[in-house]
Design an enzyme around this catalytic site. Structure first.
Site, PDB file in Angstrom:
ATOM      1  N   GLY A  40       0.854  -1.191   0.000  1.00 55.68           N
ATOM      2  CA  GLY A  40       0.000   0.000   0.000  1.00 55.68           C
ATOM      3  C   GLY A  40       0.881   1.228   0.000  1.00 55.68           C
ATOM      4  O   GLY A  40       2.030   1.163   0.430  1.00 55.68           O
ATOM      5  N   HIS A  41       0.341   2.332  -0.472  1.00 55.59           N
ATOM      6  CA  HIS A  41       1.148   3.549  -0.562  1.00 55.59           C
ATOM      7  C   HIS A  41       1.541   4.039   0.829  1.00 55.59           C
ATOM      8  O   HIS A  41       0.980   3.585   1.825  1.00 55.59           O
ATOM      9  CB  HIS A  41       0.391   4.644  -1.332  1.00 55.59           C
ATOM     10  CG  HIS A  41      -0.873   5.072  -0.659  1.00 55.59           C
ATOM     11  ND1 HIS A  41      -0.889   5.944   0.403  1.00 55.59           N
ATOM     12  CD2 HIS A  41      -2.169   4.721  -0.865  1.00 55.59           C
ATOM     13  CE1 HIS A  41      -2.137   6.127   0.796  1.00 55.59           C
ATOM     14  NE2 HIS A  41      -2.922   5.393   0.052  1.00 55.59           N
ATOM     15  N   THR A  42       2.473   4.950   0.869  1.00 55.18           N
ATOM     16  CA  THR A  42       2.924   5.444   2.168  1.00 55.18           C
ATOM     17  C   THR A  42       1.790   6.199   2.866  1.00 55.18           C
ATOM     18  O   THR A  42       1.048   6.945   2.241  1.00 55.18           O
ATOM     19  CB  THR A  42       4.190   6.311   2.008  1.00 55.18           C
ATOM     20  OG1 THR A  42       4.515   6.846   3.277  1.00 55.18           O
ATOM     21  CG2 THR A  42       4.012   7.432   1.014  1.00 55.18           C
ATOM     22  N   GLY A  43       1.609   5.905   4.146  1.00 52.22           N
ATOM     23  CA  GLY A  43       0.522   6.511   4.899  1.00 52.22           C
ATOM     24  C   GLY A  43      -0.803   5.806   4.741  1.00 52.22           C
ATOM     25  O   GLY A  43      -1.833   6.271   5.224  1.00 52.22           O
ATOM     26  N   SER A  44      -0.807   4.640   4.089  1.00 52.68           N
ATOM     27  CA  SER A  44      -2.076   3.946   3.870  1.00 52.68           C
ATOM     28  C   SER A  44      -2.537   3.176   5.111  1.00 52.68           C
ATOM     29  O   SER A  44      -3.651   2.655   5.124  1.00 52.68           O
ATOM     30  CB  SER A  44      -1.956   2.990   2.682  1.00 52.68           C
ATOM     31  OG  SER A  44      -0.934   2.054   2.919  1.00 52.68           O
ATOM     32  N   LYS A  46      -0.511   0.738   6.894  1.00 51.10           N
ATOM     33  CA  LYS A  46       0.089  -0.593   7.063  1.00 51.10           C
ATOM     34  C   LYS A  46       0.661  -0.775   8.470  1.00 51.10           C
ATOM     35  O   LYS A  46       0.359  -1.760   9.147  1.00 51.10           O
ATOM     36  CB  LYS A  46       1.192  -0.822   6.016  1.00 51.10           C
ATOM     37  CG  LYS A  46       0.734  -0.634   4.574  1.00 51.10           C
ATOM     38  CD  LYS A  46       1.841  -0.903   3.590  1.00 51.10           C
ATOM     39  CE  LYS A  46       3.001   0.072   3.661  1.00 51.10           C
ATOM     40  NZ  LYS A  46       2.665   1.448   3.285  1.00 51.10           N
ATOM     41  N   GLU A 169       8.248  -3.807   6.841  1.00 50.66           N
ATOM     42  CA  GLU A 169       9.305  -3.403   5.910  1.00 50.66           C
ATOM     43  C   GLU A 169      10.704  -3.779   6.399  1.00 50.66           C
ATOM     44  O   GLU A 169      11.554  -2.905   6.575  1.00 50.66           O
ATOM     45  CB  GLU A 169       9.235  -1.897   5.654  1.00 50.66           C
ATOM     46  CG  GLU A 169       7.896  -1.491   5.076  1.00 50.66           C
ATOM     47  CD  GLU A 169       7.930  -0.087   4.494  1.00 50.66           C
ATOM     48  OE1 GLU A 169       8.968   0.275   3.936  1.00 50.66           O
ATOM     49  OE2 GLU A 169       6.916   0.613   4.598  1.00 50.66           O
TER      50      GLU A 169
HETATM   51  N1  LIG Z   1       1.902   8.103  16.100  1.00 53.11           N
HETATM   52  C1  LIG Z   1       1.031   8.655  15.256  1.00 53.11           C
HETATM   53  N2  LIG Z   1       0.252   9.693  15.637  1.00 53.11           N
HETATM   54  C2  LIG Z   1      -0.637  10.250  14.794  1.00 53.11           C
HETATM   55  N3  LIG Z   1      -0.856   9.853  13.553  1.00 53.11           N
HETATM   56  C3  LIG Z   1      -0.126   8.830  13.100  1.00 53.11           C
HETATM   57  C4  LIG Z   1       0.866   8.176  13.924  1.00 53.11           C
HETATM   58  N4  LIG Z   1       1.433   7.182  13.199  1.00 53.11           N
HETATM   59  C5  LIG Z   1       0.843   7.227  11.994  1.00 53.11           C
HETATM   60  N5  LIG Z   1      -0.089   8.199  11.922  1.00 53.11           N
HETATM   61  C6  LIG Z   1      -0.942   8.514  10.754  1.00 53.11           C
HETATM   62  O1  LIG Z   1      -1.701   7.374  10.405  1.00 53.11           O
HETATM   63  C7  LIG Z   1      -1.710   7.170   9.009  1.00 53.11           C
HETATM   64  C8  LIG Z   1      -1.207   5.778   8.670  1.00 53.11           C
HETATM   65  O2  LIG Z   1       0.149   5.687   9.040  1.00 53.11           O
HETATM   66  P1  LIG Z   1       0.995   4.353   8.937  1.00 53.11           P
HETATM   67  O3  LIG Z   1       2.286   4.592   9.633  1.00 53.11           O
HETATM   68  O4  LIG Z   1       0.164   3.227   9.401  1.00 53.11           O
HETATM   69  O5  LIG Z   1       1.233   4.268   7.365  1.00 53.11           O
HETATM   70  P2  LIG Z   1       2.095   3.221   6.534  1.00 53.11           P
HETATM   71  O6  LIG Z   1       1.187   2.599   5.540  1.00 53.11           O
HETATM   72  O7  LIG Z   1       2.834   2.314   7.448  1.00 53.11           O
HETATM   73  O8  LIG Z   1       3.120   4.166   5.764  1.00 53.11           O
HETATM   74  P3  LIG Z   1       4.658   3.879   5.341  1.00 53.11           P
HETATM   75  O9  LIG Z   1       4.629   3.049   4.096  1.00 53.11           O
HETATM   76  O10 LIG Z   1       5.191   5.260   5.053  1.00 53.11           O
HETATM   77  O11 LIG Z   1       5.339   3.227   6.494  1.00 53.11           O
HETATM   78  C9  LIG Z   1      -0.853   8.264   8.401  1.00 53.11           C
HETATM   79  O12 LIG Z   1      -1.699   9.217   7.837  1.00 53.11           O
HETATM   80  C10 LIG Z   1      -0.063   8.834   9.560  1.00 53.11           C
HETATM   81  O13 LIG Z   1       0.092  10.210   9.399  1.00 53.11           O
HETATM   82 MG   LIG Z   2       4.759   2.020   7.878  1.00 55.51          MG
END
Ligand SMILES: Nc1ncnc2c1ncn2[C@@H]1O[C@H](COP(=O)(O)OP(=O)(O)OP(=O)(O)O)[C@@H](O)[C@H]1O
Ligand SMILES: [Mg+2]
Lengths: 291, 268
Positions: A40-44, A46, A169
């Site tokens: 999934g894209h970054t911030g999705s 995961k 990751e």
């Molecule tokens: N500790 C936190 N406090 C507030 N918001 C958060 C926190 N961690 C993540 N988020 C928000 O929740 C959403 C999902 O974040 P998450 O880290 O699960 O994404 P991800 O899919 O793992 O991205 P990536 O591929 O960059 O690791 C994002 O919009 C992020 O800004």
């Molecule tokens: Mg992540």
């Protein structure tokens, strides 16, 4: 161990003003023995989903079920950590906190109440398993190289002898050889369980997805977009994946290229490199080429 | 954990308070604090509460962020109320039992002190919630410049303030990370008595110092890498300047002081 999320959503309590749901309406059931890739894209969402599965955070709404039973505390909005599930954090710096590698390794099993003698023995085996040596025991975890940190992080989790291994990751930022070694290590651990161990693997590397997974979970904007076998996902939904900003494995690109050039669609049983190459070679042989 | 720490926490939004110059905010806060200290009657409290509620609404920051700032002082406040009710004397006796006597005045007194502290904390939170820590320190530095003549180390002091404000959230975040990492490896922070809970945080302190130092080293490297010198004559990336709204806010704050002064005169 079977893990299930029912109508789960998650809002970070400290997120800025417009608290939005980092996860929305997640329904998923993960059976024991599967290798699931998560893309999934970054911030999705995961990483958030991975923490939810481990019980590090409790779903804001909905439930986490372990072997069909609702995780008791998750009902009260409190997280209950499931110790049979191991989580390797996205950033090893966030996982390692002790002053020496050895202390970091023994931290988990000590909390599980395992005898020191056995714990030390395990630490010796584990450091070898991840391709390092006992010389590393007295080093400071945060002063290791990126690849070494990851190995130690994985070792600290495997030290607790989990049934399910969640890796967020684990190959990000490593060179191809470094990634390969880590993947091999995880695959060996998975196979050694004789079909009882589960791997949940977050990655941006589509070739890794094609090579190892039974199922692929695609996250998009905090929701599950697809949960499918790699074969069906990459061949039938490649258009949507592109929309989500996701790539396809090299093997799929090869098959599509052949289809464009020669107008023939080669049928394959999986997207693993070896399988696809075999079929492609067979196809060209049939066309009369010398391979 | 992190959500309970308000100092240095900046919440981004686009309210009028966010757009103000930090200096005018500091001056206004100073005025408002004086105004609130002048309160000595009920109408003053009502007016002050309305003012605070109005400001909070205008700030576009959800109430919960302000309430979190009150949480840590709740115990002290509760203690203050009880102390006043139990140990100060007044004229109208409400209740007596052996040596215990409770007066109407002391109840009123106790609650008004608490209300005053509440209002002061809320209005101060407004400043830290709407101002980036570094802007705040910068504004503070400029405002204190005259003190330099008195050999007060203004620059060092404001750098210290800036670093402190900047690092409290970082360290608390670090703490959160370590707690999460330890939870993931079987430490239970939840189901414990208070004493045990406190004890269970002790093993975190060493890792916390350890990782904080490591991170500080990285930060030092990052600063060096960007050729940060001894600070002499360095140019600032952001130049502060007053706009109309800044003068207006300071004007309003002075007016508020005036109103509260009058209220004290009339009401008293
Ligand atoms: N500790 C936190 N406090 C507030 N918001 C958060 C926190 N961690 C993540 N988020 C928000 O929740 C959403 C999902 O974040 P998450 O880290 O699960 O994404 P991800 O899919 O793992 O991205 P990536 O591929 O960059 O690791 C994002 O919009 C992020 O800004
Ligand atoms: Mg992540």
């Amino acid at each position: 161990m079977d893990i299930k999320l029912e109508r789960a959503s998650y809002i970070y309590p400290n997120s800025s003003i417009n608290s939005y749901e980092s996860l929305r309406n997640i329904n998923i059931s993960i059976e024991a023995g599967k290798w699931i890739s998560v893309i999934g894209h970054t911030g999705s969402g995961k990483s958030t989903l991975m923490k939810l599965l481990k019980g590090l955070i409790a779903p804001t709404t909905g439930h986490l079920l372990i072997n069909g039973r609702v995780n008791e505390l998750s009902k009260k909005g409190k997280a209950q950590i499931i110790s049979d599930i191991g989580l390797v954090f996205q950033y090893p710096e966030h996982q390692l906190f002790e002053t020496t590698v050895l202390k970091d390794l023994v931290f988990g099993p000590k909390n599980q109440g395992i005898e020191m003698k056995e714990v030390n023995q395990r630490a010796k085996e584990m450091i070898k398993l991840v391709g390092l040596s006992e010389e590393y025991f007295q080093k400071a975890p945060l002063q290791l190289s990126g690849g070494e940190k990851r190995r130690v992080a994985i070792a600290t989790v495997l030290m607790m002898n989990p049934e399910v291994l969640i890796l967020d990751e684990p190959t990000a930022g490593l060179d191809p050889l470094g990634s390969k070694l880590i993947l091999q290590l995880i695959h060996d651990w998975y196979k050694a369980g004789g079909g009882h161990r589960t791997v949940i693997f977050v990655t941006h590397e589509m070739n890794e997805v094609a090579e190892y997974s039974d199922e692929v979970l695609v996250m998009n904007n905090g929701e599950i977009a697809f949960l499918d076998s790699p074969l069906s996902l990459f061949l039938n939904h490649d258009y949507e994946l592109k929309e989500f900003g996701l790539d396809t494995p090299d093997t799929v690109k090869l098959l599509q290229l052949i289809e464009q050039r020669f107008g023939d669609y080669i049928k394959v049983e999986s997207l693993q490199e070896e399988v696809v190459l075999r079929e492609v070679i067979a196809y060209f042989k049939k066309q009369g080429a010398e391979v | 954990m992190i959500e309970n720490v308000l100092i240095g926490q900046f919440i981004d939004a686009s309210s009028i308070f966010h757009r103000l110059d930090p200096r005018s905010k500091l001056i206004s806060l100073f005025c408002i604090i004086i105004a609130f200290l002048l309160i000595d009657n009920i109408s003053g409290y009502i007016l002050a509460s309305l003012l605070v509620v109005g400001c909070i609404t205008l700030s576009q920051i959800p109430l919960r962020f302000f309430l979190k700032g009150l949480k840590p002082i709740l115990i002290i406040l509760a203690f203050t109320v009880f102390y006043h009710i139990l140990f100060t004397k007044g004229e109208n006796l409400l209740f007596q039992y052996s040596i215990l006597s409770i007066y109407k005045e002391s109840i009123i007194e106790g609650f008004s002190i608490v209300l005053r502290i509440f209002l002061l904390v809320l209005i101060t939170s407004l400043l830290t919630l709407t101002t980036k820590p570094l802007d705040l320190a910068h504004g503070f530095e400029i405002l204190c410049k005259p003190l330099k003549r008195l050999r007060f180390p203004v620059e060092q002091f404001s750098l210290m303030l800036a670093i402190t404000l900047r690092f409290i959230p970082t360290i608390v975040m670090e703490l959160d990370k370590i707690i999460e990492a330890q939870k993931a490896r079987g430490v239970n922070f939840e189901d414990k008595s208070f004493v045990k809970k406190v004890l269970s945080y002790i093993p975190i302190i060493i890792p916390l110092l350890f990782t904080s130092i490591q991170r500080a080293e990285n930060l030092a490297n990052a600063i060096d890498a960007r050729a940060y010198g001894d600070g002499s004559g360095r140019t600032r990336y952001k130049v502060l300047h007053f706009e109309n709204r800044d003068y207006q806010v300071i004007g309003i704050s002075l007016l508020v002081v005036g109103v509260f002064f009058l209220l004290r005169m009339v009401g008293g």
